[in-house]
Design a protein around this motif. Structure first.
Motif, short mmCIF file in Angstrom:
data_model
loop_
_atom_site.label_atom_id
_atom_site.label_comp_id
_atom_site.label_asym_id
_atom_site.label_seq_id
_atom_site.Cartn_x
_atom_site.Cartn_y
_atom_site.Cartn_z
N SER A 114 0.82 -1.21 0.00
CA SER A 114 0.00 0.00 0.00
C SER A 114 0.85 1.26 0.00
CB SER A 114 -0.93 0.00 1.22
OG SER A 114 -0.19 0.01 2.42
N LEU A 115 2.07 1.16 0.52
CA LEU A 115 2.97 2.32 0.55
C LEU A 115 3.95 2.30 -0.63
CD1 LEU A 115 3.77 2.38 4.37
CD2 LEU A 115 2.17 3.84 3.15
N SER A 116 4.57 1.14 -0.88
CA SER A 116 5.62 1.08 -1.91
C SER A 116 5.08 1.22 -3.32
CB SER A 116 6.40 -0.23 -1.78
OG SER A 116 5.56 -1.34 -1.96
N LEU A 117 3.83 0.81 -3.55
CA LEU A 117 3.27 0.88 -4.90
C LEU A 117 2.93 2.30 -5.33
CD1 LEU A 117 1.01 -2.31 -4.89
CD2 LEU A 117 3.06 -1.91 -6.27
N ARG A 118 3.10 3.25 -4.43
CA ARG A 118 2.93 4.65 -4.81
C ARG A 118 4.20 5.19 -5.48
NH1 ARG A 118 -1.76 6.21 -2.35
NH2 ARG A 118 -2.42 4.92 -0.59
N THR A 119 5.24 4.37 -5.50
CA THR A 119 6.48 4.73 -6.18
C THR A 119 6.65 3.85 -7.41
OG1 THR A 119 7.79 3.16 -4.88
CG2 THR A 119 7.53 5.39 -3.99
N ARG A 120 7.63 4.18 -8.25
CA ARG A 120 7.87 3.41 -9.47
C ARG A 120 9.36 3.21 -9.70
NH1 ARG A 120 3.99 6.39 -13.96
NH2 ARG A 120 2.03 6.26 -12.81
N GLY A 121 9.66 2.23 -10.57
CA GLY A 121 11.03 2.01 -11.01
C GLY A 121 11.98 1.71 -9.88
N VAL A 122 13.13 2.37 -9.92
CA VAL A 122 14.18 2.11 -8.94
C VAL A 122 13.73 2.50 -7.54
CG1 VAL A 122 15.33 4.35 -9.21
CG2 VAL A 122 16.66 2.36 -8.50
#
Length: 323
Positions: free
Chosen positions: A107-115
């Motif tokens: 729920s937190l990490s999927l708000r970021t992308r790529g590296v």
């Protein structure tokens, strides 16, 4: 083309089924060492399949997948206590705990992308590692022991052959489940997200929800592998959650061939065999003390020669593939 496609689909179904039946038939004929090695490979295959769901099917490269593996193992041992536990209770508990942490991380990490996504998943895995390493919850750096393996009635994992067939059944379940997911509308949506996330979002698909569902399911399946590992080894320690375990399972998926369920299993088999061979003095002599070096060189050679993984070896060796 239709006949070729249908024959390929039949082959994709029949080959894994035939392999599972062969392993089941040969199980009682194996010696203790071979049986234990096959169980280890099957557990790692489940672990690799769980990451294949993220990397190969959804396009999410995670370096923190070992956290869910370790949590499944730790929950199994902690919930068993000194007198053991019920298999029907411990298995869903281990998978549920891993899925719950995956829900939190995803729920937190999927708000970021790529590296950035890779680094955030790694950070969460390291957090889990230090919780069990630096506190008394999981016995510190020494880990904790499973005194009595899970059982339910006559299904007692203390029995070597019962454990063998439970692990085999778990591998068949995981492979079959992911094969169904791939052929479902959910799997088609994940494939679309992997190819072009922006287009899927523009088409009105809830991309975040699909990716989170994939992340949680992958975490639960990694927890299943952790449960089986704890039941096999009878001991767990924080090293299960270390970043190099996440790196190793990612290598298995890449080595076997991204985007293929069979590739994840082949990669787990190949990686474990290479590791076993290169660390055996009877085979490698003095070089066995430096097995990490020889293993690294071997993997580089395989990846360079087979960029699509070992799954493409037959095609590579064919006359057309060589041309």
């Amino acid at each position: 083309m239709t006949q070729t496609g249908s024959s390929m689909r039949r082959g994709a179904f029949l080959v894994p089924v035939a392999c599972a039946i062969a392993i089941g038939v040969l199980g009682p004929l194996m010696g203790n060492y071979v049986s234990d090695f096959v169980v280890k490979v099957m557990i790692l295959s489940i672990f690799a399949l769980s990451l294949e769901l993220l990397v190969g099917m959804t396009g999410l490269v995670s370096l923190g997948h070992a956290a869910f593996y370790g949590i499944g193992a730790y929950v199994t041992v902690l919930a068993s206590g000194n007198e053991g536990g019920n298999l029907a209770l411990l298995l869903p508990l281990a998978m549920g705990a891993a899925a719950l942490y995956a829900l939190f991380v995803g729920s937190l990490s999927l708000r970021t992308r790529g590296v950035y996504f890779i680094m955030v998943t790694l950070a969460f895995a390291q957090m889990a590692f230090f919780v069990f390493h630096d506190t008394k919850v999981g016995g510190g750096s020494d880990g904790i022991y499973l005194y009595v393996r899970p059982a339910i009635g006559k299904l007692d994992l203390e029995n070597r052959m019962v454990l063998f067939y439970v692990v085999l059944a778990s591998l068949v379940f995981t492979y079959g489940l992911l094969a169904l997911v791939r052929r479902s509308r959910f799997g088609a949506a994940l494939a679309g997200i992997r190819v072009n996330e922006q287009r899927m979002r523009a088409a009105g698909f809830p991309v975040y929800g699909y990716k989170l569902a994939s992340f949680v399911l992958a975490g639960a399946l990694a927890g299943l592998a952790g449960f089986l590992l704890a039941s096999r080894d009878g001991v767990v320690n924080p090293e299960l959650m270390a970043w190099h375990n996440s790196g190793e399972v990612l290598l298995m998926v890449i080595l076997g061939g991204l985007g293929h369920l069979r590739g994840a299993v082949i990669g787990a088999i190949a990686f474990t065999l290479l590791k076993e061979i290169f660390s055996t003095h009877a085979v490698m002599g003095p070089l066995a003390d430096h097995w990490q070096l020889t293993l690294g060189i071997a993997i580089i050679v395989f990846v360079a020669w087979l960029p699509k993984g070992l799954i493409g070896l037959a095609k590579r060796l064919s006359p057309k593939g060589a041309a």
